[in-house]
Design a protein around this motif. Sequence first.
Motif, PDB file in Angstrom:
ATOM      1  N   LYS A   7      -2.731  24.385 -68.390  1.00  0.00           N
ATOM      2  CA  LYS A   7      -2.519  25.730 -67.854  1.00  0.00           C
ATOM      3  C   LYS A   7      -3.616  26.069 -66.845  1.00  0.00           C
ATOM      4  O   LYS A   7      -4.798  25.881 -67.123  1.00  0.00           O
ATOM      5  N   GLY A 159      -2.425  38.684 -68.861  1.00  0.00           N
ATOM      6  CA  GLY A 159      -3.069  37.490 -69.414  1.00  0.00           C
ATOM      7  C   GLY A 159      -2.098  36.609 -70.181  1.00  0.00           C
ATOM      8  O   GLY A 159      -2.495  35.653 -70.843  1.00  0.00           O
ATOM      9  N   ASP A 162      -1.503  32.433 -70.876  1.00  0.00           N
ATOM     10  CA  ASP A 162      -2.142  31.662 -71.949  1.00  0.00           C
ATOM     11  C   ASP A 162      -1.151  31.478 -73.096  1.00  0.00           C
ATOM     12  O   ASP A 162      -1.032  30.403 -73.671  1.00  0.00           O
TER      13      ASP A 162
HETATM   14 MG    MG Z   1      -6.273  34.830 -68.040  1.00  0.00          MG
END
Ligand code: MG
Length: 413
Positions: A7, A159, A162
């Motif tokens: 990632k 975010g 993730d």
């Molecule tokens: Mg991040």
Amino acid sequence: MPRLVMKFGGTSVADLDRIRNAATKVKREVDAGYEVAVVVSAMSGETNKLVGHVRDASASEGANHPGFYDAREYDAIVSSGEQVTSGLMALTLQEMGVPARSWQGWQVPVLTSDAHSTARILDIDTTNLDQKFDEGLHAVIAGFQGISEEGRITTLGRGGSDTTAVAFAAALGAERCDIYTDVDGVYTTDPRIEKGARKLDRISFEEMLELASLGAKVLQTRSVELAMQRKVKLMVRSSFSDDPGTLVCDEEEIVEKNVVSGIAAEKEQAKVTLLKVADKPGVAASIFGPLADNGVNVDMIIQNISEEGHTDMTFSCASDQVERAKSVLEGARDEIEYTEMIFDPGVAKVSIVGIGMRSHSGVAKTMFSALAADGVNIKVITTSEIKVSVLIDCKYMELAVQSLHAAFGLETA
Ligand code: MG
Ligand code: ASP
């Protein structure tokens, strides 16, 4: 063939040069014999820009409050950043001779709940991906997004790539999930506060979870929860070096358990106390019920007896929620029956975290003695099995982190 999820966060795909740099890392793993699923974020700053467009397009009153605009369209707009980087990454890999194609969340498909802007992944059907892997095609997946049962595009919360990465690692049975970012691992504390902060080789899921939710913003908290549940090994590492990063793994894989692994610190906390609340059943619910209903996120809670028939109630929340808390509690005054409401808006929370705490005594004592030696007054204390947190005056936060780092020997541990 073994599989790997890699990632790349926003700063790792910020421009074409960086995408090329990331692709080189992917090619290396492909050459080493892995089937690779690359998960990408939007270019850094891009998601913020898109969120800004959403606000501007719904610029009438209230537009700054999420929930004011149509969250389905918010998701359609903010998910587009990842579409761009997934295509660019696939193209770049092809240029390097690595057969690859991009996948949007809906193409996989990544099925999510319909909680737009904070959706949860329900299922990842890997049939299509598996088939393409068999044909020798590596996958580049747009992070942060999915599709609801009604067929609308969803996003997973800021975010969220993730979490996409961890979910794919679990679904694909990957050997590991490498999270490439702009720091080279998880540190004992914020290196901007303590120069002697040290990179950890390993940290347990539980510790990482505490540190992530305590404001060490390396990983989205939910991704760590998922990794812990599904036992996905996570490696946090830098896009800009070849150093091994920090492995986030099961406790059993950590032989030497640290009493304290890390120190987290968070400014902009507030402490609120209600004095002489009637001491009767239901009173805590009458305070925290309305706060929750009005979206005030309460963190620590302390109750203690004041006088016969009365109790004092203290809680903490983020400073920017204090005004809301105040008006909610003023509105509920008749029911709660407090005599006074006291605010302390300038506090910081400092926490020590370590799984070794379970089997060691004297940890709290070391913490409190170190703070006392520096003349730092403790306003509130809470503990869990693997954590001790204190609220202190904001201006002592850096000092407290530095003394605790030294008191627990973290530079050299
Ligand atoms: Mg991040
Ligand atoms: N691009 C999204 C964000 O900025 C998701 C992510 O980067 O993980 O929040």
